[in-house]
Design an enzyme around this catalytic site. Structure first.
Site, mmCIF file in Angstrom:
data_model
loop_
_atom_site.group_PDB
_atom_site.id
_atom_site.type_symbol
_atom_site.label_atom_id
_atom_site.label_comp_id
_atom_site.label_asym_id
_atom_site.label_seq_id
_atom_site.Cartn_x
_atom_site.Cartn_y
_atom_site.Cartn_z
ATOM 1 N N SER A 178 39.220 38.919 41.270
ATOM 2 C CA SER A 178 38.288 37.853 40.866
ATOM 3 C C SER A 178 38.674 37.273 39.514
ATOM 4 C CB SER A 178 36.869 38.440 40.772
ATOM 5 O OG SER A 178 35.992 37.550 40.129
ATOM 6 N N TYR B 267 30.922 45.175 37.202
ATOM 7 C CA TYR B 267 31.545 44.603 38.416
ATOM 8 C C TYR B 267 32.967 44.156 38.084
ATOM 9 C CZ TYR B 267 32.955 40.681 41.349
ATOM 10 O OH TYR B 267 33.682 39.807 42.123
ATOM 11 N N LYS C 29 36.924 45.454 39.332
ATOM 12 C CA LYS C 29 38.017 44.607 39.829
ATOM 13 C C LYS C 29 39.279 44.833 39.006
ATOM 14 C CE LYS C 29 35.984 42.387 43.203
ATOM 15 N NZ LYS C 29 36.373 42.625 44.605
ATOM 16 N N TYR D 77 40.117 35.294 42.865
ATOM 17 C CA TYR D 77 39.347 34.157 43.380
ATOM 18 C C TYR D 77 38.596 33.496 42.232
ATOM 19 C CZ TYR D 77 39.379 37.159 47.599
ATOM 20 O OH TYR D 77 39.703 37.987 48.640
#
Ligand code: WQD
Length: 337
Positions: A125, A149, A153, A177
């Site tokens: 991400s 979070y 990643k 992303y």
């Protein structure tokens, strides 16, 4: 004909990627623990492709069931989406995120290694860029974690890098992303968040369909063209196609590669509202409120490396993203129910 295991394949990006994999001639096996998605999305993909897609309700922490998948199927690679992804929840429950996302990924890699399956595409991400100093952001930009979070990643990126360093027979694609939005043009599959949406686009579509009263715009005092936050919104189908290209890249034994998957264009919150209202001839009531803690002001991609090395580019514009998101929502006012 390669067979690909898609973890988290009933989710928003997972289901759209399964569709593109099948349309590209891959055999697909889907696993998901259904903690944040429904098998209905896969039934819709079967309807769209006319193909049966094997599904197994498996949790990455259930190593025995995970191992059985690799025994039962002759797998050539894995696209790894499965993971918890709510920024706010990760702040409240960091251990839940570390255990599920990081331990789950370690389990997956151990079992892949045991079965000699060493091609993996990982769903990373843009959140690993934190509050970026420079935009557009190249893959060489500094990385940092600004919430649990994002830390999962980034940690998984390091785990996969070090796994590759320990065994060069692995091929790893880290896909960062930006902001995935929209839906397949059929409106049969789309984004179906659990509870009140955290993300902008599903919140806008739920306001438009009358499920929510109005949008709160988080801050209008950022140093951007209209004061609201700027992001790189990318159509979920463009994103899905990027995964096919990444799988094809892994077949050339590149080792470990990292790519930004974005359009390279920044759009503000007010730009999104305007585009949505224009695309769908609908009014989105909103109110400006305080900034959301942890939000970056501006975050958009330099996608030139993916454009060149994957022969891939996101070509669906913001109007199309808004139109497809609305088409999904109007056809599924309560999501997959
Ligand atoms: C976009 C813009 C908000 C909601 C996060 C994660 C990222 C990925 C995508 C998981 C920002 C503004 C939002 C609202 C608003 N997550 N906004 N009102 O924060 O860029 O990225 O979601 O896969 O990893 O970090 O996405 O859609 O939440 O916010 O004004 O009700 O919309 O301030 O400027 P974000 P977002």
């Amino acid at each position: 004909m390669q067979t690909i295991l898609v973890t988290g394949g009933t989710g928003f990006i997972g289901s759209h990627t399964v569709l593109e994999l099948v349309n590209s001639g891959f055999q697909v096996v889907v696993m998901d623990n259904l903690s944040n998605s429904k098998t209905a999305s896969l039934l819709r993909v079967e309807e769209l492709t006319g193909k049966k897609i094997p599904f197994h309700k498996v949790d990455l922490l259930d190593t025995q069931s995970l191992d059985k998948l690799f025994t039962d199927y002759d797998l050539d690679g894995v696209i790894h989406f499965a993971g918890l992804k709510a920024v706010g929840e990760s702040v409240e429950k960091p251990l839940y995120y570390y255990k599920n996302n990081i331990s789950g990924t370690v389990n997956l890699c151990e079992i892949m290694s045991k079965h000699g399956v060493k091609n993996i595409v990982f769903s990373s991400s843009a959140t690993v860029y934190g509050d970026p100093e420079i935009n557009p952001i190249p893959e060489t930009a500094p990385v940092t974690a600004v919430n649990p979070y994002g830390r999962t990643k980034l940690t998984i990126e390091y785990i996969l890098k070090e796994l590759y360093e320990s065994d060069h027979s692995w091929n790893v694609a880290l896909l960062r992303y930006f902001n995935p939005v929209g839906a397949h043009e059929s409106g049969l599959i789309g984004e179906d968040p659990t509870g009140t949406p955290n993300n902008l686009m599903p919140f806008v579509t739920q306001v438009a369909v009358g499920k929510l009263e109005k949008l709160r715009v988080f801050g209008s005092d950022y140093t951007t063209h209209d004061g609201t936050g700027v992001r790189d919104y990318i159509h979920v189908i463009d994103l899905a196609i990027g995964h096919i290209k990444a799988l094809e890249k892994l077949n050339t034994n590149p080792g470990i590669v990292t790519y930004n998957l974005g359009t390279g264009k920044g759009s503000s919150v007010l730009d999104v509202i305007t585009a949505f209202e224009k695309a769908n001839d609908i009014n989105i009531p909103y109110t400006i409120v305080d900034r959301r803690p942890g939000d970056a002001a501006v975050c958009y991609a330099d996608p030139s490396k993916a454009n060149k090395e994957l022969n891939w580019a996101a070509n669906r514009d913001l109007q199309t993203m808004c139109r497809d998101a609305w088409n999904w929502q109007t056809k599924n006012p309560k999501g997959y129910e």
